[in-house]
Design an enzyme around this catalytic site. Sequence first.
Site, PDB file in Angstrom:
ATOM      1  N   ILE A  34       0.825  -1.224   0.000  1.00 18.29           N
ATOM      2  CA  ILE A  34       0.000   0.000   0.000  1.00 18.29           C
ATOM      3  C   ILE A  34       0.854   1.267   0.000  1.00 18.29           C
ATOM      4  O   ILE A  34       0.389   2.338  -0.401  1.00 18.29           O
ATOM      5  CB  ILE A  34      -0.970  -0.029   1.211  1.00 18.29           C
ATOM      6  N   ASN A  90      11.741  -8.605   6.810  1.00 15.33           N
ATOM      7  CA  ASN A  90      12.057  -8.028   8.109  1.00 15.33           C
ATOM      8  C   ASN A  90      11.501  -8.945   9.194  1.00 15.33           C
ATOM      9  O   ASN A  90      10.356  -9.392   9.109  1.00 15.33           O
ATOM     10  CB  ASN A  90      11.423  -6.635   8.228  1.00 15.33           C
ATOM     11  N   GLY A  96      12.523  -3.608  11.868  1.00 18.89           N
ATOM     12  CA  GLY A  96      11.428  -2.739  11.446  1.00 18.89           C
ATOM     13  C   GLY A  96      10.186  -3.479  11.006  1.00 18.89           C
ATOM     14  O   GLY A  96       9.355  -2.926  10.276  1.00 18.89           O
ATOM     15  N   GLN A  97      10.029  -4.727  11.440  1.00 21.51           N
ATOM     16  CA  GLN A  97       8.803  -5.453  11.072  1.00 21.51           C
ATOM     17  C   GLN A  97       7.600  -4.778  11.731  1.00 21.51           C
ATOM     18  O   GLN A  97       7.560  -4.636  12.962  1.00 21.51           O
ATOM     19  CB  GLN A  97       8.881  -6.921  11.516  1.00 21.51           C
ATOM     20  N   HIS A 103       6.053 -11.905   5.690  1.00 21.86           N
ATOM     21  CA  HIS A 103       5.896 -11.389   4.319  1.00 21.86           C
ATOM     22  C   HIS A 103       7.266 -11.105   3.717  1.00 21.86           C
ATOM     23  O   HIS A 103       8.145 -10.574   4.371  1.00 21.86           O
ATOM     24  CB  HIS A 103       5.032 -10.129   4.288  1.00 21.86           C
ATOM     25  N   HIS A 105       9.120  -8.850   0.998  1.00 15.07           N
ATOM     26  CA  HIS A 105       9.011  -7.680   0.138  1.00 15.07           C
ATOM     27  C   HIS A 105       9.730  -8.006  -1.176  1.00 15.07           C
ATOM     28  O   HIS A 105      10.872  -8.489  -1.150  1.00 15.07           O
ATOM     29  CB  HIS A 105       9.726  -6.473   0.750  1.00 15.07           C
TER      30      HIS A 105
HETATM   31  P1  5GP Z   1       7.170  -4.542   7.403  1.00  9.01           P
HETATM   32  O1  5GP Z   1       7.468  -3.160   7.885  1.00  9.01           O
HETATM   33  O2  5GP Z   1       6.400  -5.338   8.433  1.00  9.01           O
HETATM   34  O3  5GP Z   1       8.371  -5.292   6.901  1.00  9.01           O
HETATM   35  O4  5GP Z   1       6.252  -4.365   6.133  1.00  9.01           O
HETATM   36  C1  5GP Z   1       4.873  -4.177   6.206  1.00  9.01           C
HETATM   37  C2  5GP Z   1       4.429  -3.627   4.877  1.00  9.01           C
HETATM   38  O5  5GP Z   1       3.021  -3.736   4.803  1.00  9.01           O
HETATM   39  C3  5GP Z   1       4.759  -2.142   4.682  1.00  9.01           C
HETATM   40  O6  5GP Z   1       5.614  -1.998   3.535  1.00  9.01           O
HETATM   41  C4  5GP Z   1       3.394  -1.485   4.496  1.00  9.01           C
HETATM   42  O7  5GP Z   1       3.402  -0.465   3.518  1.00  9.01           O
HETATM   43  C5  5GP Z   1       2.516  -2.644   4.088  1.00  9.01           C
HETATM   44  N1  5GP Z   1       1.121  -2.509   4.485  1.00  9.01           N
HETATM   45  C6  5GP Z   1       0.667  -2.095   5.708  1.00  9.01           C
HETATM   46  N2  5GP Z   1      -0.667  -2.098   5.727  1.00  9.01           N
HETATM   47  C7  5GP Z   1      -1.083  -2.525   4.494  1.00  9.01           C
HETATM   48  C8  5GP Z   1      -2.383  -2.728   3.912  1.00  9.01           C
HETATM   49  O8  5GP Z   1      -3.434  -2.547   4.512  1.00  9.01           O
HETATM   50  N3  5GP Z   1      -2.395  -3.171   2.614  1.00  9.01           N
HETATM   51  C9  5GP Z   1      -1.253  -3.399   1.903  1.00  9.01           C
HETATM   52  N4  5GP Z   1      -1.388  -3.810   0.640  1.00  9.01           N
HETATM   53  N5  5GP Z   1      -0.013  -3.214   2.432  1.00  9.01           N
HETATM   54  C10 5GP Z   1       0.066  -2.790   3.710  1.00  9.01           C
END
Ligand code: 5GP
Length: 117
Positions: A34, A90, A96-97, A103, A105
């Site tokens: 997003i 992450n 920074g998770q 997931h 990236h």
């Molecule tokens: P993290 O920081 O945990 O490695 O990555 C989480 C990712 O999830 C972030 O890049 C963030 O932009 C994405 N994200 C958070 N909320 C949503 C959502 O509601 N929909 C989508 N498609 N991505 C999301």
Amino acid sequence: MSTSDDCLFCKIARGDIKAAITYRDDRTIAFKDIGPKAPLHELVIPARHIASLAEATPADAELFGHLMVVAAQRAKESGLAENGFRVVMNAGDDAGQSVHHVHLHVLGGRAMVWPPG
Ligand code: 5GP
Ligand code: ZN
């Protein structure tokens, strides 16, 4: 399928929250991030709830390998095989998770810097 009621990515996997889904099979979903940090920024998740890579066990090896194969497939389908792409997972606070459902990236379409911040 084991999902968590209050997990954002479980909600996306169940279809309770909308996402731009680019790939799905019986155990994996890919969708657009997003808040994209590169021209291509997709997330590849297991359909089953696993909070962090730190919780992976030997029984999960095939699933985690599959996530990588799906990430490569999405990068190739997006035309990034030649110039390259980055796959990042992450795990935990220092990394920074922010969403506690595993997931990958998949990032590409621009030059990356190393080391990551
Ligand atoms: P993290 O920081 O945990 O490695 O990555 C989480 C990712 O999830 C972030 O890049 C963030 O932009 C994405 N994200 C958070 N909320 C949503 C959502 O509601 N929909 C989508 N498609 N991505 C999301
Ligand atoms: Zn979840």
